[in-house]
Every structure is written in structure tokens, then in C-alpha cells.
Design a protein around this motif. Structure first.
Motif, PDB file in Angstrom:
ATOM      1  N   LYS A 132      57.885  24.728  40.375  1.00 46.19           N
ATOM      2  CA  LYS A 132      58.489  24.343  39.107  1.00 46.19           C
ATOM      3  C   LYS A 132      58.243  24.905  37.777  1.00 46.19           C
ATOM      4  CE  LYS A 132      58.303  19.071  39.733  1.00 46.19           C
ATOM      5  NZ  LYS A 132      57.764  17.758  39.640  1.00 46.19           N
ATOM      6  N   GLY A 133      58.299  26.706  38.563  1.00 47.79           N
ATOM      7  CA  GLY A 133      57.450  27.389  37.813  1.00 47.79           C
ATOM      8  C   GLY A 133      56.757  27.721  37.809  1.00 47.79           C
ATOM      9  N   SER A 134      55.862  27.144  38.298  1.00 51.63           N
ATOM     10  CA  SER A 134      54.011  28.033  38.276  1.00 51.63           C
ATOM     11  C   SER A 134      53.693  27.958  39.362  1.00 51.63           C
ATOM     12  CB  SER A 134      52.940  26.442  38.413  1.00 51.63           C
ATOM     13  OG  SER A 134      53.330  25.527  36.775  1.00 51.63           O
ATOM     14  N   LYS A 135      53.134  29.358  39.202  1.00 51.86           N
ATOM     15  CA  LYS A 135      53.148  30.326  40.387  1.00 51.86           C
ATOM     16  C   LYS A 135      51.091  29.973  40.950  1.00 51.86           C
ATOM     17  CE  LYS A 135      55.507  34.164  38.759  1.00 51.86           C
ATOM     18  NZ  LYS A 135      55.781  34.342  37.919  1.00 51.86           N
ATOM     19  N   PHE A 136      51.566  30.032  41.371  1.00 50.87           N
ATOM     20  CA  PHE A 136      49.858  29.692  42.489  1.00 50.87           C
ATOM     21  C   PHE A 136      49.623  31.052  43.104  1.00 50.87           C
ATOM     22  CE2 PHE A 136      51.268  25.806  41.508  1.00 50.87           C
ATOM     23  CZ  PHE A 136      50.278  25.268  40.856  1.00 50.87           C
ATOM     24  N   LEU A 137      48.616  32.186  42.776  1.00 49.55           N
ATOM     25  CA  LEU A 137      48.079  32.886  42.915  1.00 49.55           C
ATOM     26  C   LEU A 137      46.795  32.773  44.773  1.00 49.55           C
ATOM     27  CD1 LEU A 137      50.646  34.500  41.220  1.00 49.55           C
ATOM     28  CD2 LEU A 137      49.281  36.222  41.495  1.00 49.55           C
ATOM     29  N   SER A 138      46.478  32.889  45.168  1.00 46.28           N
ATOM     30  CA  SER A 138      45.676  32.611  46.111  1.00 46.28           C
ATOM     31  C   SER A 138      44.867  34.027  46.804  1.00 46.28           C
ATOM     32  CB  SER A 138      45.548  30.589  47.235  1.00 46.28           C
ATOM     33  OG  SER A 138      47.041  31.345  47.885  1.00 46.28           O
ATOM     34  N   ILE A 150      32.558  36.301  51.877  1.00 45.39           N
ATOM     35  CA  ILE A 150      30.832  36.053  51.323  1.00 45.39           C
ATOM     36  C   ILE A 150      29.817  35.399  52.349  1.00 45.39           C
ATOM     37  CG2 ILE A 150      32.035  35.489  49.172  1.00 45.39           C
ATOM     38  CD1 ILE A 150      30.881  33.307  48.830  1.00 45.39           C
ATOM     39  N   SER A 151      28.422  35.868  51.715  1.00 41.45           N
ATOM     40  CA  SER A 151      27.026  35.681  52.040  1.00 41.45           C
ATOM     41  C   SER A 151      26.019  35.935  51.281  1.00 41.45           C
ATOM     42  CB  SER A 151      26.628  37.213  53.182  1.00 41.45           C
ATOM     43  OG  SER A 151      26.465  37.980  52.145  1.00 41.45           O
ATOM     44  N   ALA A 152      27.248  35.447  50.231  1.00 39.97           N
ATOM     45  CA  ALA A 152      26.024  34.487  48.966  1.00 39.97           C
ATOM     46  C   ALA A 152      26.664  34.629  47.488  1.00 39.97           C
ATOM     47  CB  ALA A 152      24.650  35.866  48.804  1.00 39.97           C
ATOM     48  N   GLU A 153      25.718  32.903  46.817  1.00 41.27           N
ATOM     49  CA  GLU A 153      26.248  33.105  45.965  1.00 41.27           C
ATOM     50  C   GLU A 153      26.600  34.660  44.744  1.00 41.27           C
ATOM     51  OE1 GLU A 153      24.971  30.084  42.566  1.00 41.27           O
ATOM     52  OE2 GLU A 153      24.581  29.607  44.709  1.00 41.27           O
ATOM     53  N   ALA A 154      26.075  35.393  44.748  1.00 40.80           N
ATOM     54  CA  ALA A 154      26.396  36.772  44.068  1.00 40.80           C
ATOM     55  C   ALA A 154      27.762  37.089  44.219  1.00 40.80           C
ATOM     56  CB  ALA A 154      25.199  37.542  43.894  1.00 40.80           C
ATOM     57  N   ASP A 155      28.396  37.211  45.952  1.00 42.74           N
ATOM     58  CA  ASP A 155      29.549  37.430  46.326  1.00 42.74           C
ATOM     59  C   ASP A 155      30.450  37.014  45.250  1.00 42.74           C
ATOM     60  OD1 ASP A 155      27.306  38.964  48.074  1.00 42.74           O
ATOM     61  OD2 ASP A 155      28.723  38.194  49.285  1.00 42.74           O
ATOM     62  N   ALA A 156      30.067  35.232  45.276  1.00 40.93           N
ATOM     63  CA  ALA A 156      31.314  35.039  44.816  1.00 40.93           C
ATOM     64  C   ALA A 156      31.257  34.960  43.311  1.00 40.93           C
ATOM     65  CB  ALA A 156      30.873  33.034  44.804  1.00 40.93           C
ATOM     66  N   LYS A 157      30.563  35.498  42.812  1.00 34.89           N
ATOM     67  CA  LYS A 157      30.608  35.280  41.022  1.00 34.89           C
ATOM     68  C   LYS A 157      30.953  36.849  41.300  1.00 34.89           C
ATOM     69  CE  LYS A 157      26.408  32.675  39.550  1.00 34.89           C
ATOM     70  NZ  LYS A 157      25.112  33.006  39.557  1.00 34.89           N
ATOM     71  N   GLU A 158      30.181  37.756  41.781  1.00 30.80           N
ATOM     72  CA  GLU A 158      31.690  38.894  41.313  1.00 30.80           C
ATOM     73  C   GLU A 158      33.129  38.653  41.551  1.00 30.80           C
ATOM     74  OE1 GLU A 158      30.471  42.829  43.984  1.00 30.80           O
ATOM     75  OE2 GLU A 158      28.555  42.484  43.758  1.00 30.80           O
ATOM     76  N   HIS A 159      33.929  38.495  42.968  1.00 34.98           N
ATOM     77  CA  HIS A 159      34.848  38.177  42.776  1.00 34.98           C
ATOM     78  C   HIS A 159      35.471  37.588  41.902  1.00 34.98           C
ATOM     79  CE1 HIS A 159      34.778  39.981  46.974  1.00 34.98           C
ATOM     80  NE2 HIS A 159      33.676  39.515  47.110  1.00 34.98           N
ATOM     81  N   LEU A 160      35.091  36.607  41.829  1.00 37.61           N
ATOM     82  CA  LEU A 160      35.665  35.891  40.467  1.00 37.61           C
ATOM     83  C   LEU A 160      36.178  36.593  39.175  1.00 37.61           C
ATOM     84  CD1 LEU A 160      33.581  32.104  41.114  1.00 37.61           C
ATOM     85  CD2 LEU A 160      36.276  32.979  40.603  1.00 37.61           C
ATOM     86  N   LEU A 178      41.421  41.114  36.653  1.00 33.45           N
ATOM     87  CA  LEU A 178      43.177  41.491  37.394  1.00 33.45           C
ATOM     88  C   LEU A 178      44.148  40.175  36.106  1.00 33.45           C
ATOM     89  CD1 LEU A 178      43.697  42.853  39.659  1.00 33.45           C
ATOM     90  CD2 LEU A 178      44.023  41.463  40.835  1.00 33.45           C
ATOM     91  N   HIS A 179      43.946  39.940  36.414  1.00 33.40           N
ATOM     92  CA  HIS A 179      44.575  38.341  35.591  1.00 33.40           C
ATOM     93  C   HIS A 179      44.101  37.421  34.465  1.00 33.40           C
ATOM     94  CE1 HIS A 179      47.009  38.133  39.357  1.00 33.40           C
ATOM     95  NE2 HIS A 179      45.718  38.225  40.227  1.00 33.40           N
ATOM     96  N   PRO A 180      44.022  38.555  33.579  1.00 36.28           N
ATOM     97  CA  PRO A 180      43.311  37.356  31.438  1.00 36.28           C
ATOM     98  C   PRO A 180      44.293  36.506  31.472  1.00 36.28           C
ATOM     99  CG  PRO A 180      43.950  40.333  31.675  1.00 36.28           C
ATOM    100  CD  PRO A 180      44.790  39.739  33.162  1.00 36.28           C
ATOM    101  N   LYS A 181      45.861  36.957  31.816  1.00 33.44           N
ATOM    102  CA  LYS A 181      46.891  35.811  31.790  1.00 33.44           C
ATOM    103  C   LYS A 181      47.050  34.468  31.991  1.00 33.44           C
ATOM    104  CE  LYS A 181      48.841  38.973  28.208  1.00 33.44           C
ATOM    105  NZ  LYS A 181      48.708  40.375  28.500  1.00 33.44           N
ATOM    106  N   ALA A 182      46.213  34.589  33.152  1.00 34.81           N
ATOM    107  CA  ALA A 182      46.443  33.137  34.028  1.00 34.81           C
ATOM    108  C   ALA A 182      45.814  32.230  33.374  1.00 34.81           C
ATOM    109  CB  ALA A 182      45.768  33.665  35.443  1.00 34.81           C
ATOM    110  N   VAL A 183      46.574  30.945  33.166  1.00 33.20           N
ATOM    111  CA  VAL A 183      45.482  29.297  32.591  1.00 33.20           C
ATOM    112  C   VAL A 183      43.812  28.742  33.240  1.00 33.20           C
ATOM    113  CG1 VAL A 183      47.619  28.850  31.012  1.00 33.20           C
ATOM    114  CG2 VAL A 183      47.426  28.374  33.831  1.00 33.20           C
ATOM    115  N   HIS A 184      44.696  29.357  34.234  1.00 32.20           N
ATOM    116  CA  HIS A 184      43.828  28.746  35.392  1.00 32.20           C
ATOM    117  C   HIS A 184      42.869  29.889  36.487  1.00 32.20           C
ATOM    118  CE1 HIS A 184      44.295  24.666  33.500  1.00 32.20           C
ATOM    119  NE2 HIS A 184      45.311  24.920  33.797  1.00 32.20           N
ATOM    120  N   HIS A 185      41.866  29.452  36.575  1.00 31.19           N
ATOM    121  CA  HIS A 185      41.165  30.167  38.323  1.00 31.19           C
ATOM    122  C   HIS A 185      40.535  29.541  38.809  1.00 31.19           C
ATOM    123  CE1 HIS A 185      41.937  33.729  35.408  1.00 31.19           C
ATOM    124  NE2 HIS A 185      42.095  34.511  36.634  1.00 31.19           N
ATOM    125  N   CYS A 186      40.907  28.285  39.349  1.00 30.15           N
ATOM    126  CA  CYS A 186      39.945  27.271  40.076  1.00 30.15           C
ATOM    127  C   CYS A 186      39.280  27.700  41.148  1.00 30.15           C
ATOM    128  CB  CYS A 186      40.706  26.194  40.495  1.00 30.15           C
ATOM    129  SG  CYS A 186      41.704  25.466  38.696  1.00 30.15           S
TER     130      CYS A 186
END
Length: 201
Positions: A21-27, A32-42, A48-56
Motif C-alpha cells: 500500500k505504498g509503504s516501502k520496507f527496505l531490509s 555481527i559479533s557484538a552489540e557495538a557492531d549493531a550500533k555502528e550499522h544502525l 543513509l535514510h534520514p527521511k525514513a519514518v522508522h528504523h526498526c
């Protein structure tokens, strides 16, 4: 049961896409091997996507079901992070971060629609990923005098341990990787070598 030190993860980052319905979900899926890796990618995806409404997102570390983190990032509770995590469980992969970036299309999808969208987007990223089997490892620093070199080398060779770093002078040291399931054998063999010192590195 012996401790199983193997796990499945993804070989390299992969991406997926889902539209409803028009919403785009880019996955995006990342190993990763640690929490720090996750934070970096996020952080990188937010740039990269400053205009996206959600980064879930959801990520899982290790093989127990307790080491995970999920975020609905403003979506109704339980509609985003949880379906992403459940997909990681059902695919039996770990040490993986999935981030689903949503661009809102103007039509509300409702709770079932959101759950389905986040699940499908996650599956899309995992479908394009290469799943590999890895082993949990410990890193040990072996320190010994030059005369103990042969005995130390024999352990490393017979146990086929990857050597990450080595220095052979009067004071010798090696940093080796030992599979968790082989740690006990490695430690007890090393303790039999006079003057060999082990530290977790």
C-alpha cells in the motif's frame, strides 16, 4: 549433551525489499559479533535514510534465546522488532542484525499488516543471504620460553589451531583460536608443559 559450539550466521551483509500500500520496507541483514557492531550499522543506516519514518530492528547474539535486542522505533508495540526477531529464530541464525527501514506510503497497514510486512521484509533480506556454519571460539595467548617451543607447537599443530599472532625470541608467545568444545583439552595439555602460561586474550 556436550556443548554444541556451532552456530549458523550469514556470511556477509544482504538486502531485501517489500512494498505494501505504498509503504516501502527496505531490509538490511548484517553479520555481527557484538552489540557495538549493531550500533555502528544502525548509525550508518540512519545517515543513509534520514527521511525514513522508522528504523526498526532486531538482533540476536549467541545460541541462547536471551541475548537479543528489539526495537519497534515508534511502530505499534510488537509489530516490528518482535516479528523480525521471530524470523531470526525460525531461520535458526544468530549473530545477525536485521534493520527494516520504512518509508510511509500514506495508508495505515494495521497491526496484522505491519507484522506481516516486517516479517516478509526480514525474510527477503535473509533469502538473499548466504548462511554459513561457524564455531564459538576463545582466543588464548600462550607464553613460553624458547626451549618449550616444540611442545607448544605440537599442541597447536595436533589440535589444528589457527595462529593469529606469534613472536619467537627468548620469550615466545602465540595467540591462537580454540573452539569452545576443545578448550578443556587445550588447557589441560598446555598445563602439562612446564612454564607455559595461558591467558584469555
Amino acid at each position: 549433551m556436550l556443548f554444541d559450539d556451532t552456530f549458523q550466521t550469514i556470511a556477509q551483509p544482504s538486502e531485501g525489499f517489500f512494498k505494501d500500500k505504498g509503504s516501502k520496507f527496505l531490509s538490511y541483514a548484517f553479520p555481527i559479533s557484538a552489540e557495538a557492531d549493531a550500533k555502528e550499522h544502525l548509525g550508518m543506516l540512519k545517515e543513509l535514510h534520514p527521511k525514513a519514518v522508522h528504523h526498526c530492528y532486531a538482533y540476536r547474539l549467541g545460541t541462547d534465546k536471551m541475548s537479543y535486542r528489539i526495537s519497534d522505533d515508534g511502530e505499534p508495540s510488537g509489530t516490528a522488532g518482535r516479528p523480525i526477531l521471530n524470523t531470526l529464530y525460525s531461520r535458526d541464525v544468530t549473530n545477525v542484525l536485521i534493520v527494516v527501514v520504512r518509508y510511509f506510503g500514506g495508508t495505515l497497514l494495521g497491526v496484522p499488516g505491519l507484522i506481516s510486512a516486517y516479517k516478509t521484509a526480514t525474510e527477503s533480506a535473509l533469502d538473499s543471504a548466504v548462511v554459513v556454519t561457524r564455531h564459538f571460539i576463545n582466543r588464548y595467548k600462550m607464553e613460553f620460553q624458547y626451549p618449550q617451543m616444540n611442545e607448544a607447537m605440537r599442541i597447536v599443530k595436533e589440535m589444528e589451531l589457527p595462529v593469529l599472532d606469534q613472536q619467537f625470541e627468548m620469550e615466545c608467545s602465540m595467540i591462537v583460536e580454540v573452539r569452545v568444545s576443545a578448550t578443556e583439552v587445550f588447557v589441560s595439555r598446555s598445563q602439562k608443559v612446564d612454564g607455559l602460561k595461558l591467558t584469555l586474550s
